[in-house]
Design a protein around this motif. Structure first.
Motif, mmCIF file in Angstrom:
data_model
loop_
_atom_site.group_PDB
_atom_site.id
_atom_site.type_symbol
_atom_site.label_atom_id
_atom_site.label_comp_id
_atom_site.label_asym_id
_atom_site.label_seq_id
_atom_site.Cartn_x
_atom_site.Cartn_y
_atom_site.Cartn_z
ATOM 1 N N ILE A 298 16.336 16.841 35.126
ATOM 2 C CA ILE A 298 15.129 16.259 35.602
ATOM 3 C C ILE A 298 14.099 16.486 34.658
ATOM 4 O O ILE A 298 13.278 15.566 34.024
ATOM 5 C CB ILE A 298 14.664 16.549 37.200
ATOM 6 C CG1 ILE A 298 15.864 15.987 38.221
ATOM 7 C CG2 ILE A 298 13.357 16.031 37.526
ATOM 8 C CD1 ILE A 298 15.494 16.293 39.433
ATOM 9 N N LYS A 299 13.857 17.905 34.550
ATOM 10 C CA LYS A 299 12.638 18.293 33.516
ATOM 11 C C LYS A 299 12.900 17.819 32.068
ATOM 12 O O LYS A 299 12.004 17.260 31.458
ATOM 13 C CB LYS A 299 12.711 19.900 33.552
ATOM 14 C CG LYS A 299 12.341 20.236 34.959
ATOM 15 C CD LYS A 299 11.575 21.773 34.910
ATOM 16 C CE LYS A 299 10.633 21.934 36.088
ATOM 17 N NZ LYS A 299 9.889 23.218 35.999
ATOM 18 N N GLU A 304 11.263 13.679 28.077
ATOM 19 C CA GLU A 304 11.469 12.395 27.267
ATOM 20 C C GLU A 304 10.608 11.424 27.469
ATOM 21 O O GLU A 304 10.310 10.593 26.682
ATOM 22 C CB GLU A 304 12.859 12.320 27.235
ATOM 23 C CG GLU A 304 13.837 13.389 26.638
ATOM 24 C CD GLU A 304 15.170 13.434 26.747
ATOM 25 O OE1 GLU A 304 15.893 14.182 26.269
ATOM 26 O OE2 GLU A 304 16.002 12.421 27.553
ATOM 27 N N MET A 305 10.473 11.069 28.815
ATOM 28 C CA MET A 305 9.664 9.617 29.240
ATOM 29 C C MET A 305 8.333 9.752 28.921
ATOM 30 O O MET A 305 7.760 8.820 28.274
ATOM 31 C CB MET A 305 9.823 9.675 30.898
ATOM 32 C CG MET A 305 8.892 8.692 31.502
ATOM 33 S SD MET A 305 9.167 8.531 33.158
ATOM 34 C CE MET A 305 8.254 9.901 33.704
ATOM 35 N N ILE A 306 7.535 11.075 28.950
ATOM 36 C CA ILE A 306 5.996 11.314 28.353
ATOM 37 C C ILE A 306 6.200 10.856 27.136
ATOM 38 O O ILE A 306 5.236 10.387 26.462
ATOM 39 C CB ILE A 306 5.522 12.507 29.067
ATOM 40 C CG1 ILE A 306 5.657 12.550 30.804
ATOM 41 C CG2 ILE A 306 4.299 12.442 28.609
ATOM 42 C CD1 ILE A 306 5.255 13.784 31.221
ATOM 43 N N ASP A 307 7.050 11.660 26.339
ATOM 44 C CA ASP A 307 7.171 11.600 24.777
ATOM 45 C C ASP A 307 7.135 10.159 24.497
ATOM 46 O O ASP A 307 6.478 9.599 23.767
ATOM 47 C CB ASP A 307 8.268 12.388 24.195
ATOM 48 C CG ASP A 307 8.126 13.519 24.315
ATOM 49 O OD1 ASP A 307 6.859 14.256 24.414
ATOM 50 O OD2 ASP A 307 9.178 14.585 24.078
ATOM 51 N N PHE A 334 9.891 17.328 39.133
ATOM 52 C CA PHE A 334 9.436 16.139 38.678
ATOM 53 C C PHE A 334 8.007 16.265 38.432
ATOM 54 O O PHE A 334 7.462 16.355 37.355
ATOM 55 C CB PHE A 334 9.905 14.901 39.283
ATOM 56 C CG PHE A 334 9.318 13.656 39.078
ATOM 57 C CD1 PHE A 334 9.533 13.082 38.001
ATOM 58 C CD2 PHE A 334 8.023 13.282 39.499
ATOM 59 C CE1 PHE A 334 9.121 11.730 37.532
ATOM 60 C CE2 PHE A 334 7.286 12.027 39.274
ATOM 61 C CZ PHE A 334 7.970 11.387 37.919
ATOM 62 N N VAL A 335 7.563 16.783 39.371
ATOM 63 C CA VAL A 335 5.857 16.973 39.636
ATOM 64 C C VAL A 335 5.521 18.120 38.539
ATOM 65 O O VAL A 335 4.511 17.967 37.815
ATOM 66 C CB VAL A 335 5.320 17.394 40.831
ATOM 67 C CG1 VAL A 335 3.963 17.215 40.800
ATOM 68 C CG2 VAL A 335 5.755 15.830 41.771
ATOM 69 N N GLU A 336 6.036 19.079 38.666
ATOM 70 C CA GLU A 336 5.759 20.292 37.866
ATOM 71 C C GLU A 336 6.276 20.155 36.372
ATOM 72 O O GLU A 336 5.413 20.494 35.512
ATOM 73 C CB GLU A 336 6.790 21.327 38.213
ATOM 74 C CG GLU A 336 6.283 22.308 39.350
ATOM 75 C CD GLU A 336 7.301 23.087 39.959
ATOM 76 O OE1 GLU A 336 8.313 23.442 39.344
ATOM 77 O OE2 GLU A 336 7.073 23.658 41.335
ATOM 78 N N ALA A 337 7.168 19.168 35.985
ATOM 79 C CA ALA A 337 7.331 18.963 34.747
ATOM 80 C C ALA A 337 6.601 18.281 34.060
ATOM 81 O O ALA A 337 5.886 18.401 32.891
ATOM 82 C CB ALA A 337 8.595 18.291 34.439
#
Ligand code: CP3
Length: 343
Positions: A298-299, A304-307, A334-337
């Protein structure tokens, strides 16, 4: 301008720079949280929705327990059909049921329009109470269903994989469909304005079943009403449109008065940025089922999604609602990542 301690979401919707994206999850107040289940066992669904103290308590659960950057008021999109005079029940394990559906001109004319939004006082009371309890910790999101999605339930009477009855109605009686969509749109605009007045800092319009329409039919039956709502609300609060499945509309909608657009996981962030041309803030688009993967996975996927979205004008979220089978630890991961990320 605002006395919020955490205004990442509002800054991002205004297009201002932040050190990381804000994060919240669609359906973040729900059955994956053990404390929600406790209240669910004690009170039926619409009692939870219509009792401001309960709605507030449920709205705050994911703020306290998962650490999201925004609260979304606990309610349902189907309070609008109820306000318009249609009975809606929530069936255990089966979802919503509307025993009396809209089928013809007479049933559209019988709908309550004048002042329908005034019967939803419990929503405004819940927003005001939640705002007070939040005490500026995070912004508060109000919401409504989009006219097309509300039409789907009003005509179909229950959930559907294909929405073929709703589509048959629209394709065979388009004048009636537009008459219904217009009524829903004007009530929704007044409803959302009152939500803002009661304390919502931003509003999201859920077009959950937009993707059941072809690009041409979306343009006919969904898009004009979505953009009308965005234009009407713009002077009051930033608007987020979530036309699930309608990636083909991203270019047009990015030229509307919406501040943000939500996307599902069937589109790469790169293409979403390309279609929307940097004109709006994008929100999404983590596959909710990926929250069932191991935490390290998940992390990694979140990073990768934000990148892939690239820096700024981005709100981290799921591509649709969180499902009841997600372990709380996985939602937290998810939130912490997102919170660990820096542009
Ligand atoms: O996001 C949040 O935390 C706020 C709460 C919220 C609910 N419904 C509570 C709810 C929001 C934003 C909604 C919107 C909603 N309701 C949508 C649009 C979002 C989406 O998921 O596409 C739709 C399509 C509905 C209609 C609806 N309400 C359905 C189809 C169902 C049954 C499916 C299910 O998840 O059980 C509901 C019931 C519902 N609304 C629940 C919750 C927490 C679950 C019922 C329960 O807890 O007893």
């Amino acid at each position: 301008m605002s006395n919020l301690k955490n205004d990442l979401l509002l800054k991002t919707l205004r297009g201002e720079s932040t050190e990381r994206p804000p994060v919240w999850m669609m359906r973040q107040a729900g059955r994956y949280l053990p404390d929600y289940i406790k209240l669910r066992n004690k009170y039926d669904f619409f009692t939870r929705v219509q009792t401001p103290e309960l709605a507030t308590e449920i709205t705050l659960q994911p703020i306290d327990q998962v650490g999201v950057d925004a609260a979304i008021i606990f309610s349902d999109i189907l309070v609008i059909p109820q306000a318009m005079g249609l009975e809606v029940t929530m069936e255990e394990g089966r979802g919503p049921l509307l025993p009396k559906t809209v089928t013809d001109k007479a049933s559209i004319e019988a709908l309550v329009t004048e002042g329908a939004e005034e019967s939803l006082k419990y929503v405004y009371d819940a927003l005001a109470l939640t705002k007070k309890e939040l005490n500026g910790r995070v912004p508060l999101i109000g919401f409504a269903g989009a006219p097309w999605t509300i039409l789907c339930y009003m005509v179909e009477g229950k959930g559907s994989k294909t929405w073929d009855k709703a589509k048959q109605f629209a394709y065979t009686q388009p004048e009636l469909a537009h008459a219904l969509l217009k009524k829903i749109t004007s009530i929704t605009i007044e409803y959302l304005k009152l939500q803002v007045k009661a304390g919502a800092d931003t509003v999201q319009v859920f077009d959950s079943w937009a993707g059941s329409l072809s690009p041409a039919d979306f343009k006919t039956f969904a898009q004009p009403y979505l953009t009308e709502i965005a234009t009407a609300l713009k002077p009051h609060a930033p608007v987020i449109l979530f036309p699930k499945g309608s990636w083909y509309a991203l270019e047009d909608l990015s030229k509307s008065d919406a501040a943000g657009i939500g996307i599902d996981w069937c589109l790469t962030p790169q293409l979403a940025r390309q279609f929307s041309g940097g004109r709006v803030t994008l929100q999404g688009n983590f596959d909710p089922a990926k929250l069932l993967a191991p935490i390290p996975e998940i992390k990694k996927s979140v990073k990768e999604m934000i990148d892939a979205f690239g820096p700024q004008r981005y709100i981290a979220n799921l591509g649709h609602g969180i499902t009841p089978n997600v372990p709380v630890d996985h939602a937290k991961a998810f939130v912490e990542a997102v919170k660990e990320y820096r542009y």
